[in-house]
Motif scaffolding. Sequence first.
Motif, PDB file in Angstrom:
ATOM      1  N   LEU A  64      -2.029  -5.461 -43.162  1.00  0.00           N
ATOM      2  CA  LEU A  64      -1.366  -5.656 -41.883  1.00  0.00           C
ATOM      3  C   LEU A  64      -1.953  -4.763 -40.781  1.00  0.00           C
ATOM      4  N   THR A  65      -3.047  -4.087 -41.076  1.00  0.00           N
ATOM      5  CA  THR A  65      -3.756  -3.209 -40.133  1.00  0.00           C
ATOM      6  C   THR A  65      -2.789  -2.267 -39.403  1.00  0.00           C
ATOM      7  N   VAL A  66      -1.946  -1.586 -40.187  1.00  0.00           N
ATOM      8  CA  VAL A  66      -1.002  -0.619 -39.613  1.00  0.00           C
ATOM      9  C   VAL A  66      -1.765   0.648 -39.225  1.00  0.00           C
ATOM     10  N   LYS A  67      -1.630   1.060 -37.959  1.00  0.00           N
ATOM     11  CA  LYS A  67      -2.294   2.279 -37.494  1.00  0.00           C
ATOM     12  C   LYS A  67      -1.395   3.478 -37.766  1.00  0.00           C
ATOM     13  N   ALA A  68      -1.746   4.240 -38.803  1.00  0.00           N
ATOM     14  CA  ALA A  68      -0.967   5.420 -39.172  1.00  0.00           C
ATOM     15  C   ALA A  68      -1.889   6.403 -39.865  1.00  0.00           C
ATOM     16  N   GLU A  69      -1.545   7.690 -39.753  1.00  0.00           N
ATOM     17  CA  GLU A  69      -2.383   8.730 -40.359  1.00  0.00           C
ATOM     18  C   GLU A  69      -2.428   8.575 -41.868  1.00  0.00           C
ATOM     19  N   ASN A  70      -1.280   8.276 -42.481  1.00  0.00           N
ATOM     20  CA  ASN A  70      -1.194   8.000 -43.915  1.00  0.00           C
ATOM     21  C   ASN A  70       0.172   7.385 -44.201  1.00  0.00           C
ATOM     22  N   LYS A  71       0.391   7.015 -45.461  1.00  0.00           N
ATOM     23  CA  LYS A  71       1.633   6.330 -45.832  1.00  0.00           C
ATOM     24  C   LYS A  71       2.823   7.278 -45.933  1.00  0.00           C
ATOM     25  N   GLU A  72       2.582   8.579 -45.803  1.00  0.00           N
ATOM     26  CA  GLU A  72       3.663   9.567 -45.908  1.00  0.00           C
ATOM     27  C   GLU A  72       4.315   9.893 -44.567  1.00  0.00           C
ATOM     28  N   VAL A  73       3.708   9.462 -43.458  1.00  0.00           N
ATOM     29  CA  VAL A  73       4.277   9.809 -42.159  1.00  0.00           C
ATOM     30  C   VAL A  73       5.582   9.033 -41.946  1.00  0.00           C
ATOM     31  N   PRO A  74       6.543   9.584 -41.189  1.00  0.00           N
ATOM     32  CA  PRO A  74       7.804   8.863 -40.954  1.00  0.00           C
ATOM     33  C   PRO A  74       7.588   7.638 -40.070  1.00  0.00           C
ATOM     34  N   ALA A  75       8.402   6.623 -40.276  1.00  0.00           N
ATOM     35  CA  ALA A  75       8.288   5.395 -39.483  1.00  0.00           C
ATOM     36  C   ALA A  75       8.486   5.672 -37.999  1.00  0.00           C
ATOM     37  N   SER A  76       9.256   6.707 -37.672  1.00  0.00           N
ATOM     38  CA  SER A  76       9.524   7.045 -36.267  1.00  0.00           C
ATOM     39  C   SER A  76       8.263   7.463 -35.518  1.00  0.00           C
ATOM     40  N   SER A  77       7.210   7.870 -36.224  1.00  0.00           N
ATOM     41  CA  SER A  77       5.990   8.351 -35.581  1.00  0.00           C
ATOM     42  C   SER A  77       5.077   7.224 -35.127  1.00  0.00           C
ATOM     43  N   GLY A 109      15.869  -2.768 -39.382  1.00  0.00           N
ATOM     44  CA  GLY A 109      14.644  -3.048 -40.129  1.00  0.00           C
ATOM     45  C   GLY A 109      14.045  -1.841 -40.809  1.00  0.00           C
ATOM     46  N   LEU A 110      14.278  -0.651 -40.246  1.00  0.00           N
ATOM     47  CA  LEU A 110      13.637   0.559 -40.753  1.00  0.00           C
ATOM     48  C   LEU A 110      14.634   1.711 -40.864  1.00  0.00           C
ATOM     49  N   ILE A 111      14.335   2.641 -41.763  1.00  0.00           N
ATOM     50  CA  ILE A 111      14.984   3.954 -41.743  1.00  0.00           C
ATOM     51  C   ILE A 111      13.943   4.887 -41.141  1.00  0.00           C
ATOM     52  N   LEU A 112      14.121   5.224 -39.878  1.00  0.00           N
ATOM     53  CA  LEU A 112      13.063   5.860 -39.102  1.00  0.00           C
ATOM     54  C   LEU A 112      12.627   7.209 -39.658  1.00  0.00           C
ATOM     55  N   ASP A 113      13.536   7.928 -40.312  1.00  0.00           N
ATOM     56  CA  ASP A 113      13.177   9.241 -40.872  1.00  0.00           C
ATOM     57  C   ASP A 113      12.433   9.128 -42.205  1.00  0.00           C
ATOM     58  N   PHE A 114      12.475   7.954 -42.823  1.00  0.00           N
ATOM     59  CA  PHE A 114      11.788   7.740 -44.097  1.00  0.00           C
ATOM     60  C   PHE A 114      10.289   7.508 -43.860  1.00  0.00           C
ATOM     61  N   SER A 115       9.498   7.788 -44.885  1.00  0.00           N
ATOM     62  CA  SER A 115       8.054   7.544 -44.803  1.00  0.00           C
ATOM     63  C   SER A 115       7.777   6.047 -44.808  1.00  0.00           C
ATOM     64  N   LEU A 116       6.553   5.685 -44.446  1.00  0.00           N
ATOM     65  CA  LEU A 116       6.154   4.274 -44.487  1.00  0.00           C
ATOM     66  C   LEU A 116       6.285   3.740 -45.910  1.00  0.00           C
ATOM     67  N   GLU A 117       5.872   4.540 -46.887  1.00  0.00           N
ATOM     68  CA  GLU A 117       5.955   4.121 -48.282  1.00  0.00           C
ATOM     69  C   GLU A 117       7.392   3.838 -48.692  1.00  0.00           C
ATOM     70  N   ASP A 118       8.300   4.740 -48.348  1.00  0.00           N
ATOM     71  CA  ASP A 118       9.698   4.553 -48.743  1.00  0.00           C
ATOM     72  C   ASP A 118      10.312   3.328 -48.079  1.00  0.00           C
ATOM     73  N   ASN A 119       9.958   3.090 -46.809  1.00  0.00           N
ATOM     74  CA  ASN A 119      10.473   1.917 -46.114  1.00  0.00           C
ATOM     75  C   ASN A 119       9.976   0.631 -46.761  1.00  0.00           C
ATOM     76  N   ILE A 120       8.704   0.590 -47.086  1.00  0.00           N
ATOM     77  CA  ILE A 120       8.120  -0.618 -47.682  1.00  0.00           C
ATOM     78  C   ILE A 120       8.709  -0.897 -49.058  1.00  0.00           C
ATOM     79  N   LEU A 121       9.025   0.176 -49.792  1.00  0.00           N
ATOM     80  CA  LEU A 121       9.526   0.020 -51.163  1.00  0.00           C
ATOM     81  C   LEU A 121      11.013  -0.332 -51.251  1.00  0.00           C
ATOM     82  N   ASN A 149       3.486  -1.243 -34.532  1.00  0.00           N
ATOM     83  CA  ASN A 149       3.151  -0.844 -35.899  1.00  0.00           C
ATOM     84  C   ASN A 149       4.408  -0.725 -36.761  1.00  0.00           C
ATOM     85  N   GLN A 150       5.533  -0.339 -36.149  1.00  0.00           N
ATOM     86  CA  GLN A 150       6.794  -0.367 -36.884  1.00  0.00           C
ATOM     87  C   GLN A 150       7.127  -1.791 -37.314  1.00  0.00           C
TER      88      GLN A 150
END
Length: 493
Positions: free
Chosen positions: A380-393, A339-351, A398-399
């Motif tokens: 989706l009320t995702v708890k994250a510092e920003n959209k640039e953080v990696p999905a692994s964080s 479902g995810l590329i964990l090293d990619f940012s949230l933005e990159d995963n969503i796109l 939230n993932q």
Amino acid sequence: MEVKMVAISKSFGTNKVLEGVDFELKSGEIHALMGENGAGKSTLMNILTGLHKRDAGKIYIDGTERYFKNAKEAEEFGLTFIHQEMNTFSNMTVLENMYLNRELKTKFGLLDTKRMAAEALKIFDELHISLALDAQVDTLSVGQQQMLEIAKSLMTNGKVLIMDEPTAALSETEIDNLFKIIRGLKDKGVAIVYISHRMEEIFALCDRITVMRDGISVSLYQISEVDVNQIVHDMVGRDIGDFYPEKNNPIGEVKFEVRNLSSKGGFQDISFSVKEGEILGFSGLMGSGRTEIMRGIFGIDTYDSGDILLNGEKIAIHKPSEAIKKGIGFLTENRKDEGLILDFSLEDNILLPSVDEFSKRGLLEQKTIDDFVELLLKRLTVKAENKEVPASSLSGGNQQKVVLAKWIGIGPQVLILDEPTRGVDVGAKREIYLLMNELAERGVAIIMISSDLPEVMSVSDRIVVVREGQIAGEVVKADASQEKIMNLATGGN
């Protein structure tokens, strides 16, 4: 072994994850640890077992202040953490995984394969599971991999066992067997931390419960002295209303149809349809073929014969990119690997599935992308510092929301959701149900696979039951009962 954690604090950069958390664990008790995704439960246990270092606070084990340098040191001392995401090596065999870094050897220094196999089979027998020792792990189902992780932990004869969502991918039979094992360990004096979002399990199994919210421990109860409503209120800081929101949208014409779909050795003669605005539930035992059917439809796996129709027209899907172009999204049960590329940012995963939509003359329109991603993360009320953080964080729940955001972003006509609320807290579950209803109101045809019978009965308009790679029957919501669904799933009368 008794554990006491006092005023534990932890930050990752500017993100405060824990702020003065207290937690205690007694020998021979099953202690539930509950909270929303991102509340800090796993981080707290990672600090206890040496995976993370605390910023402040103290840890006492049997009255002595003690800290571990790493998870291996904690395990050797008697503390084992079974993580929610599997820690197996997919290209190795079951036996190799069981004895990784703790191989048994003969007096001549050679691997004692015979003794290792005998010990492993003894543990499998205790767990009532059947796994071939020479099977490669990537051939196992998610549920089988989870049982392998539990079996590995039982080899250490630990005094503290931490279990993070241990039943998320297990069948009812496997859950019953696991509970027998846990109660047996408790009787031997083993202390167990049980992290779960399943209320019925907490009340059936646990002695005490600590509730966390936003990095703080907010309450501690004896299970016998608290009810579900109080726990939910403590977790989310408010009353959430009806857990399963009512669905009232009109259901339209058939949007998506499968006719006589078959795959040799997988599933046979699968036929069903789902209408605009309908949520079609798929139920069945673990290994019944539910997921395999959807993987075939989406083009991840191949099928041998049959037809797929969208809006009445036959479509050919040989790979996922073709399904996406047709407006079909698929949230897989294995978010970590698929479902995810964990090293990619949230933005990159969503796109990932929709990036072409934001390209103009070969250039990406960044402002439009930013607005699009921020909107989905907020919705989706995702708890994250920003959209640039990696999905692994992010926490597991939230993932899951990020994966869901990715598929909502394509503007789907058909959305397939495989265990969409696995490992997700009660507040987030309700958010996902509300979102499903919202998508249904827009005319999206939704297919939901779920092993949670109350969920599939409450959320679905109709329920298809799969058994041994075939459709065993169909039940409308008004006539649905757990007995009726289980009878179909098991071949009973």
